[in-house]
Design a protein around this motif. Structure first.
Motif, PDB file in Angstrom:
ATOM      1  N   THR A  93      -2.807  12.045  -6.572  1.00  0.00           N
ATOM      2  CA  THR A  93      -3.395  12.151  -8.004  1.00  0.00           C
ATOM      3  C   THR A  93      -3.686  13.251  -8.390  1.00  0.00           C
ATOM      4  O   THR A  93      -3.707  13.552  -9.654  1.00  0.00           O
ATOM      5  CB  THR A  93      -4.437  10.987  -8.031  1.00  0.00           C
ATOM      6  N   ALA A 152      -3.697   3.329  -2.211  1.00  0.00           N
ATOM      7  CA  ALA A 152      -3.436   2.599  -3.219  1.00  0.00           C
ATOM      8  C   ALA A 152      -2.717   1.285  -3.282  1.00  0.00           C
ATOM      9  O   ALA A 152      -1.907   1.455  -2.313  1.00  0.00           O
ATOM     10  CB  ALA A 152      -3.022   3.580  -4.659  1.00  0.00           C
ATOM     11  N   HIS A 167       0.916  -1.075  -0.077  1.00  0.00           N
ATOM     12  CA  HIS A 167      -0.223   0.038  -0.279  1.00  0.00           C
ATOM     13  C   HIS A 167       0.681   1.319  -0.002  1.00  0.00           C
ATOM     14  O   HIS A 167       1.831   1.294   0.576  1.00  0.00           O
ATOM     15  CB  HIS A 167      -0.827  -0.025   1.388  1.00  0.00           C
ATOM     16  N   ARG A 171      -0.110  -1.240  -4.847  1.00  0.00           N
ATOM     17  CA  ARG A 171       1.064  -1.385  -6.066  1.00  0.00           C
ATOM     18  C   ARG A 171       1.708  -2.754  -6.275  1.00  0.00           C
ATOM     19  O   ARG A 171       1.712  -3.360  -5.225  1.00  0.00           O
ATOM     20  CB  ARG A 171       2.209  -0.316  -5.771  1.00  0.00           C
TER      21      ARG A 171
END
Ligand code: ZN
Ligand code: ZN
Length: 342
Positions: A10, A18, A5, A20
């Motif tokens: 953004t 988010a 995480h 990854r």
């Protein structure tokens, strides 16, 4: 674990959670399991979009964690070792400045959390040439603010013209200044803390200041001259006007060292750069930007040896937005540190 995480930006002002995919570090890089990451005022340039960068971007340049994978060509670092990653992401080793030994001025150096993803994350990739070594005695949450705020103040003081016993003033008792006062005291200077309002005096003395000057209720330069004049003034959080105000408080050959990045201009009288009312008084105004990785090692070691510690408040990674807002609102005392679940 094949994913991890991050809290990424953004669009301006928005941090979001988010996931990854876990990647291997490239040549010259290490992968780090991040344990703590401090929030620095400079993170605002990423989060508010002041720097022209590619999004999404993970902010954070006060990261501390354990190496869990080495890229090819990485020497002298080992998996399991605890390391810090600061603002300067690691010198290139081949530009004119690197070749001359000035790693801070490397012209091919990424800013962590600006040009490359930073430490608001469970995992990050960093260049080995920028790593700092964290002593075992220093918990990760305590080490995190020291790899930017600590390094910045420690390095400026130890490279300054002040010698033990000299008068050193620190403007601003905030995220940088509360560390600057502690380092100045432990390095053997006579320390003046300059803050706004009488309410900060007790804290300043607790941090090690011998004197406190309230900039809201008197002339700072006169107060410094009454103490004999400062050899060095560290300007931490204040804007340009604080620099102008303290120039007359320096001794001859003294320096104002600018650490706090502010855009408002300082008005400097050329006369004051050269003379005082009594005679010759050449002075310097200079900037100081973090330091080399080795200076980072020294910052962490010195902090353990001398008991310098940032005052911190921790929050879990997922609450990065809240922690960032608290810092920017001036509600943090004095550094916010994000922690990652083990
Ligand atoms: Zn910073
Ligand atoms: Zn370079």
């Amino acid at each position: 674990m094949s994913t991890y995480h991050v809290m990424q930006v953004t669009k301006p002002g928005k941090l979001e959670l988010a996931e990854r995919p876990l990647l291997d570090p490239g040549p010259g890089q290490v992968r780090i399991r991040v344990e703590a990451c401090g929030i620095c005022h400079t993170d605002a340039s990423t989060i508010e979009g002041a720097f022209p960068i590619a999004w999404p971007r993970v902010p954070g340049h006060e990261a501390v964690g354990r190496i869990d994978a080495l890229g090819s060509g990485v020497e002298d670092w080992r998996p399991g070792q605890r390391v810090g990653v600061g603002f300067l992401g690691g010198g290139c080793g081949h530009c004119e400045y690197c070749r001359n030994g000035d790693l801070v001025a490397c012209q091919n150096q990424a800013y962590t959390g600006v040009h490359v993803d930073g430490g608001y994350a469970e995992v990050m990739i960093a260049k080995a040439s920028g790593l700092m070594s964290v002593p075992d005695a220093l918990p990760s949450v305590d080490a995190a603010p020291l790899v930017c705020a600590g390094l910045t103040t420690f390095n400026a003081l130890r490279n300054s013209s002040a010698k033990a016993g000299d008068l050193v003033a620190v403007i601003g008792i905030g995220g940088l200044g509360h560390l600057g006062v502690q380092y100045a005291r432990r390095m053997g200077f006579e320390v003046v803390a300059i803050g706004r309002g009488a309410g900060t005096a007790a804290l300043a003395r607790q941090l090690g200041a011998h004197h406190y000057v309230d900039s809201a209720s008197g002339n700072v330069a006169e107060a410094l001259q009454a103490l004999g004049g400062a050899q060095v003034v560290l300007a931490t959080a204040s804007g340009g006007s604080a620099i102008s105000d303290t120039l007359k408080g320096l001794r001859p050959r003294g320096s104002v060292i600018v650490l706090g990045a502010a855009a408002d201009p300082a008005q400097i009288s050329p006369y004051d750069m050269l003379f005082s009312n009594r005679g010759g008084s050449p002075k310097t105004v200079q900037g100081s930007l973090t330091g080399t990785p080795a200076a980072g090692d020294a910052t962490l070691r010195f902090s353990v040896l001398s008991g310098v510690a940032a005052m911190i408040e921790t929050m879990p990674l997922e609450k990065a937005s809240e922690a960032y807002a608290k810092l920017m609102d001036g509600q943090a005392r004095f550094r916010m540190v994000l922690t990652m679940a083990p």
